[in-house]
Motif scaffolding. Structure first.
Motif, mmCIF file in Angstrom:
data_model
loop_
_atom_site.group_PDB
_atom_site.id
_atom_site.type_symbol
_atom_site.label_atom_id
_atom_site.label_comp_id
_atom_site.label_asym_id
_atom_site.label_seq_id
_atom_site.Cartn_x
_atom_site.Cartn_y
_atom_site.Cartn_z
ATOM 1 N N ALA A 72 -19.083 -15.044 -3.181
ATOM 2 C CA ALA A 72 -17.711 -15.559 -3.181
ATOM 3 C C ALA A 72 -16.798 -14.663 -4.013
ATOM 4 O O ALA A 72 -15.659 -14.390 -3.624
ATOM 5 N N VAL A 73 -17.308 -14.201 -5.156
ATOM 6 C CA VAL A 73 -16.511 -13.316 -6.020
ATOM 7 C C VAL A 73 -16.207 -12.000 -5.289
ATOM 8 O O VAL A 73 -15.078 -11.508 -5.295
ATOM 9 N N LEU A 74 -17.222 -11.465 -4.622
ATOM 10 C CA LEU A 74 -17.028 -10.226 -3.862
ATOM 11 C C LEU A 74 -16.029 -10.441 -2.731
ATOM 12 O O LEU A 74 -15.116 -9.642 -2.508
ATOM 13 N N GLN A 75 -16.184 -11.558 -2.027
ATOM 14 C CA GLN A 75 -15.269 -11.864 -0.925
ATOM 15 C C GLN A 75 -13.833 -11.985 -1.419
ATOM 16 O O GLN A 75 -12.893 -11.587 -0.734
ATOM 17 N N GLY A 76 -13.683 -12.537 -2.624
ATOM 18 C CA GLY A 76 -12.340 -12.685 -3.194
ATOM 19 C C GLY A 76 -11.680 -11.331 -3.403
ATOM 20 O O GLY A 76 -10.505 -11.133 -3.087
ATOM 21 N N ARG A 77 -12.453 -10.378 -3.944
ATOM 22 C CA ARG A 77 -11.902 -9.033 -4.173
ATOM 23 C C ARG A 77 -11.565 -8.350 -2.849
ATOM 24 O O ARG A 77 -10.531 -7.697 -2.706
ATOM 25 N N ILE A 78 -12.464 -8.532 -1.863
ATOM 26 C CA ILE A 78 -12.247 -7.879 -0.563
ATOM 27 C C ILE A 78 -10.999 -8.467 0.116
ATOM 28 O O ILE A 78 -10.172 -7.749 0.673
ATOM 29 N N MET A 79 -10.852 -9.793 0.016
ATOM 30 C CA MET A 79 -9.692 -10.406 0.665
ATOM 31 C C MET A 79 -8.392 -10.079 -0.067
ATOM 32 O O MET A 79 -7.335 -9.937 0.565
ATOM 33 N N ALA A 80 -8.452 -9.951 -1.390
ATOM 34 C CA ALA A 80 -7.244 -9.580 -2.146
ATOM 35 C C ALA A 80 -6.692 -8.275 -1.580
ATOM 36 O O ALA A 80 -5.477 -8.087 -1.427
ATOM 37 N N ARG A 81 -7.594 -7.381 -1.263
ATOM 38 C CA ARG A 81 -7.215 -6.087 -0.685
ATOM 39 C C ARG A 81 -6.554 -6.278 0.692
ATOM 40 O O ARG A 81 -5.503 -5.700 0.975
ATOM 41 N N ALA A 82 -7.161 -7.135 1.507
ATOM 42 C CA ALA A 82 -6.626 -7.357 2.856
ATOM 43 C C ALA A 82 -5.236 -7.994 2.810
ATOM 44 O O ALA A 82 -4.326 -7.586 3.545
ATOM 45 N N ILE A 83 -5.075 -8.994 1.938
ATOM 46 C CA ILE A 83 -3.776 -9.675 1.852
ATOM 47 C C ILE A 83 -2.727 -8.728 1.265
ATOM 48 O O ILE A 83 -1.574 -8.703 1.709
ATOM 49 N N ALA A 84 -3.134 -7.942 0.277
ATOM 50 C CA ALA A 84 -2.196 -6.982 -0.322
ATOM 51 C C ALA A 84 -1.649 -6.044 0.748
ATOM 52 O O ALA A 84 -0.444 -5.767 0.799
ATOM 53 N N MET A 85 -2.517 -5.554 1.605
ATOM 54 C CA MET A 85 -2.069 -4.645 2.650
ATOM 55 C C MET A 85 -1.137 -5.358 3.624
ATOM 56 O O MET A 85 -0.165 -4.793 4.103
ATOM 57 N N LYS A 86 -1.431 -6.607 3.895
ATOM 58 C CA LYS A 86 -0.588 -7.416 4.773
ATOM 59 C C LYS A 86 0.812 -7.586 4.163
ATOM 60 O O LYS A 86 1.809 -7.643 4.873
ATOM 61 N N LEU A 87 0.864 -7.714 2.836
ATOM 62 C CA LEU A 87 2.140 -7.897 2.143
ATOM 63 C C LEU A 87 2.781 -6.551 1.787
ATOM 64 O O LEU A 87 3.727 -6.511 0.992
ATOM 65 N N ASP A 88 2.246 -5.463 2.354
ATOM 66 C CA ASP A 88 2.766 -4.105 2.107
ATOM 67 C C ASP A 88 2.692 -3.707 0.639
ATOM 68 O O ASP A 88 3.588 -3.045 0.107
ATOM 69 N N LEU A 89 1.653 -4.140 -0.048
ATOM 70 C CA LEU A 89 1.438 -3.731 -1.436
ATOM 71 C C LEU A 89 0.235 -2.793 -1.452
ATOM 72 O O LEU A 89 -0.594 -2.823 -0.542
ATOM 73 N N SER A 90 0.153 -1.995 -2.510
ATOM 74 C CA SER A 90 -1.026 -1.137 -2.554
ATOM 75 C C SER A 90 -2.206 -1.981 -3.038
ATOM 76 O O SER A 90 -2.056 -2.817 -3.926
ATOM 77 N N PRO A 91 -3.361 -1.789 -2.441
ATOM 78 C CA PRO A 91 -4.503 -2.656 -2.715
ATOM 79 C C PRO A 91 -4.903 -2.638 -4.191
ATOM 80 O O PRO A 91 -4.741 -1.627 -4.881
ATOM 81 N N PRO A 92 -5.422 -3.771 -4.689
ATOM 82 C CA PRO A 92 -5.762 -3.888 -6.104
ATOM 83 C C PRO A 92 -6.987 -3.068 -6.493
ATOM 84 O O PRO A 92 -7.132 -2.690 -7.642
ATOM 85 N N TYR A 93 -7.868 -2.836 -5.573
ATOM 86 C CA TYR A 93 -9.080 -2.113 -5.910
ATOM 87 C C TYR A 93 -9.161 -0.885 -5.025
ATOM 88 O O TYR A 93 -8.803 -0.916 -3.866
ATOM 89 N N GLY A 94 -9.657 0.193 -5.569
ATOM 90 C CA GLY A 94 -9.765 1.434 -4.816
ATOM 91 C C GLY A 94 -10.771 1.323 -3.682
ATOM 92 O O GLY A 94 -11.556 0.388 -3.615
ATOM 93 N N GLU A 95 -10.723 2.308 -2.823
ATOM 94 C CA GLU A 95 -11.631 2.371 -1.677
ATOM 95 C C GLU A 95 -13.090 2.357 -2.154
ATOM 96 O O GLU A 95 -13.955 1.733 -1.554
ATOM 97 N N HIS A 96 -13.327 3.031 -3.280
ATOM 98 C CA HIS A 96 -14.668 3.126 -3.822
ATOM 99 C C HIS A 96 -15.210 1.735 -4.170
ATOM 100 O O HIS A 96 -16.317 1.361 -3.788
ATOM 101 N N GLN A 97 -14.382 0.965 -4.897
ATOM 102 C CA GLN A 97 -14.771 -0.391 -5.282
ATOM 103 C C GLN A 97 -15.002 -1.258 -4.051
ATOM 104 O O GLN A 97 -15.960 -2.028 -3.981
ATOM 105 N N ASN A 98 -14.122 -1.097 -3.074
ATOM 106 C CA ASN A 98 -14.239 -1.910 -1.869
ATOM 107 C C ASN A 98 -15.564 -1.647 -1.152
ATOM 108 O O ASN A 98 -16.227 -2.566 -0.687
#
Lengths: 99, 466
Positions: free
Chosen positions: B319-345
């Motif tokens: 669940a914690v991992l999914q939260g980080r992955i989704m934060a990235r997806a929503i950030a991109m949807k909101l035209d923000l730069s993702p919170p975690y780098g590609e490496h972390q993802n």
């Protein structure tokens, strides 16, 4: 039956069917009654069978109880307050013929 | 409402997503029924952080939840609506409307992005006598320990199967409780056909399997009778439970007890997704309904996202991992730069896939108990309306067109729990009786209110001037 792992730290008192019961401040009504050895919270309206809490996470609605005069409250989702008045449900509610 | 994203559920999935989004500058609001954050798995973890004895009993996998909760609580961009139930959800093109109730006060909030992190529930375990007070789910007993520091008394009997059975047994043994017996429905050894899955799980998550075995070994090491391959249980008593009958190696035996704790794994709780109108799939591996999602985690309802165990069981770490992955997806949807780098993802996705491999083995090894899936005729299926298995079978055989018609004919699923406890069993029994696939049988439709609200509370939303 359940027991308390440690004594009550911050005591409140609730009334269950007129009986005073000591409870821990902030715990749920269901936990307080369980700790007092009360497992049966109501008689089912359909067949009068005794029922008590089953899931403790607000899903099964078996812990329904009367709290402060309002029936059908979830005992596992309601926190005790000092002086809270709680009563067992007894089968189907009845309505007196009106005048 | 000022929040950009509303998250329902303050368990590990919701908290992890909220942290990821807040770090990006997104304003997040978290709604949860609980008094404190943590969900079921980390329930009351911050309150318990000073209770060393309790933390010792519950173990490190519980204690570590305190960090997730405090990380979220440090962030100003996260606002909290605790002790708040969602009783209505409406997905419209212009946004999602949520009906909330807190301490008897009803309100409606609107948001453009809602994420459900509503988690799991225990798979209901219908068997004869399971409505007796004193028959309690194992998860419930664990909740009582976390939330109120209550322990089962000596002489408790544990029955069922799954990782939680071993975890909870070890927790109460650590607390000095002496159970009378553990009636384990699982076999002691892994069946040959499951060995390939076990081999893969050992490679990906060997530590977790070792931990599970260690927990299981605590039972016999403590001198507690641990029976495997139990086939059936039945509970007896007048006002409350006083004995349990069970079938073991073809012999019926009885054990006296005042408390029986039962468990048969956990499933996604689909009550709110069903009410929202999301499409669901029957997941054969987990033997449960799960909401249909795209790879980003969007449900079939516009702007309604979902993550965590409510979207299929994977556990708190996933669940914690999914939260980080989704934060990235929503950030991109909101035209923000993702919170975690590609490496972390990439690392998160790999960790998630390791958990998925373990889960495949667990789902197979602890496939639903047959005795609960196909209970005897006299078993209460709909506890609320007192409808037994025989009535469900009779209606299914007489040509009832699916669970919703069966509900209308019998009232099964119309009680206070609104089918949360009986819905799965009814679909399963109908499928078995008619020889159809459960995916074709379908499930109950669910309507508002999802939680009890009084007429006065709802009426107070629309004040009409005289």
């Amino acid at each position: 039956m359940f027991k308390r792992a440690r004594n009550i730290q911050s005591k409140v008192s609730i009334l269950f069917d007129g009986q005073p019961i000591a409870a821990e401040e902030g715990e749920t009504v269901a936990a307080a009654l369980f700790a007092a050895g009360i497992l049966s919270f109501r008689q089912a309206p359909e067949d009068d069978s005794p029922r008590g809490p089953y899931c403790m996470i607000g899903n099964c609605f078996e812990c329904l109880i009367e709290i402060e005069g309002l029936g059908g409250r979830q005992a596992c989702q309601t926190r005790v307050r000092d002086g809270m008045v709680i009563a067992r449900h007894r089968g189907l509610a009845t309505v007196e013929a009106g005048s | 409402m000022t929040a950009d994203v509303v998250i329902i559920g303050a368990g590990p999935a919701g908290l992890s997503l909220a942290i990821g989004l807040a770090q990006l500058g997104v304003c997040v609001e978290i709604i949860d029924e609980g008094q404190t954050a943590g969900g079921q798995v980390y329930r009351a973890v911050s309150r318990n952080s000073s209770n060393k004895q309790l933390l010792d009993w519950l173990g490190l996998d519980y204690a570590k939840g305190a960090a997730v909760v405090s990380d979220a609580q440090k962030l100003d961009r996260i606002s909290w609506r605790m002790a708040t139930s969602v009783w209505d959800i409406r997905c419209e093109d212009e946004g999602i409307e949520l009906g909330l109730v807190v301490d008897g006060k009803v309100s409606v909030v609107k948001s453009n992005h809602v994420v459900l992190a509503t988690g799991a529930m225990e798979r209901p375990t219908p068997f004869p006598g399971w409505t007796l007070p004193g028959v309690v789910s194992m998860g419930a007993a664990q909740t009582l320990l976390k939330d109120a520091g209550l322990l089962p008394e000596d002489g408790v009997v544990l029955a069922g199967q799954g990782p939680l059975l071993y975890l909870f047994a070890s927790q109460i043994l650590a607390a000095g409780v002496r159970p009378k017996a553990v009636l384990d429905f699982a076999p002691k050894w892994v069946a040959p056909k499951n060995l390939p899955l076990l081999a893969r799980a050992l490679i990906s998550s060997g530590k977790m399997i070792a931990k599970g075995l260690h927990l299981r070994n605590q039972i016999s090491a403590a001198g507690v009778e641990h029976l495997f391959n139990v086939k059936r249980i039945e509970a007896f008593g007048d006002d409350s439970l006083n004995r349990v009958r069970y079938l073991h190696r073809g012999v019926e035996k009885e054990v006296e007890t005042k408390l029986l704790l039962v468990h048969d794994g956990v499933i996604a709780n689909t009550h709110i997704t069903t009410a929202a109108g999301c499409a669901h799939n029957w997941d054969k591996q987990q033997a449960a309904w799960i909401p249909r999602r795209n790879t980003l985690g969007q449900t079939s309802c516009k702007n309604l996202w979902m993550l965590g165990d409510g979207a299929g069981i994977a556990g708190a770490d996933a669940a914690v991992l999914q939260g980080r992955i989704m934060a990235r997806a929503i950030a991109m949807k909101l035209d923000l730069s993702p919170p975690y780098g590609e490496h972390q993802n990439r690392a998160d996705l790999q960790a998630l896939s390791r958990i998925t491999i373990l889960r495949r083995f667990l789902d197979r090894q602890y496939a639903p108990v047959a005795a609960f899936s196909n209970p005897p005729d006299e078993t209460m299926i709909c506890r609320c309306e007192a409808i037994k298995a025989v009535e469900i079978r009779t209606l299914a055989r007489s040509g009832c067109m699916g669970p919703n018609q069966l509900r209308a004919f019998s009232r099964a699923g119309m009680g206070p729990c609104m089918g949360r406890q009986c819905g799965g069993a009814i679909s399963r029994i109908m499928a078995a009786e008619t020889g159809q696939d459960i995916a074709d049988i379908g499930h109950f439709s669910i309507r508002t209110p999802l939680k009890p609200v009084t007429l006065a509370e709802v009426a107070s939303l629309h004040k009409v001037e005289p």
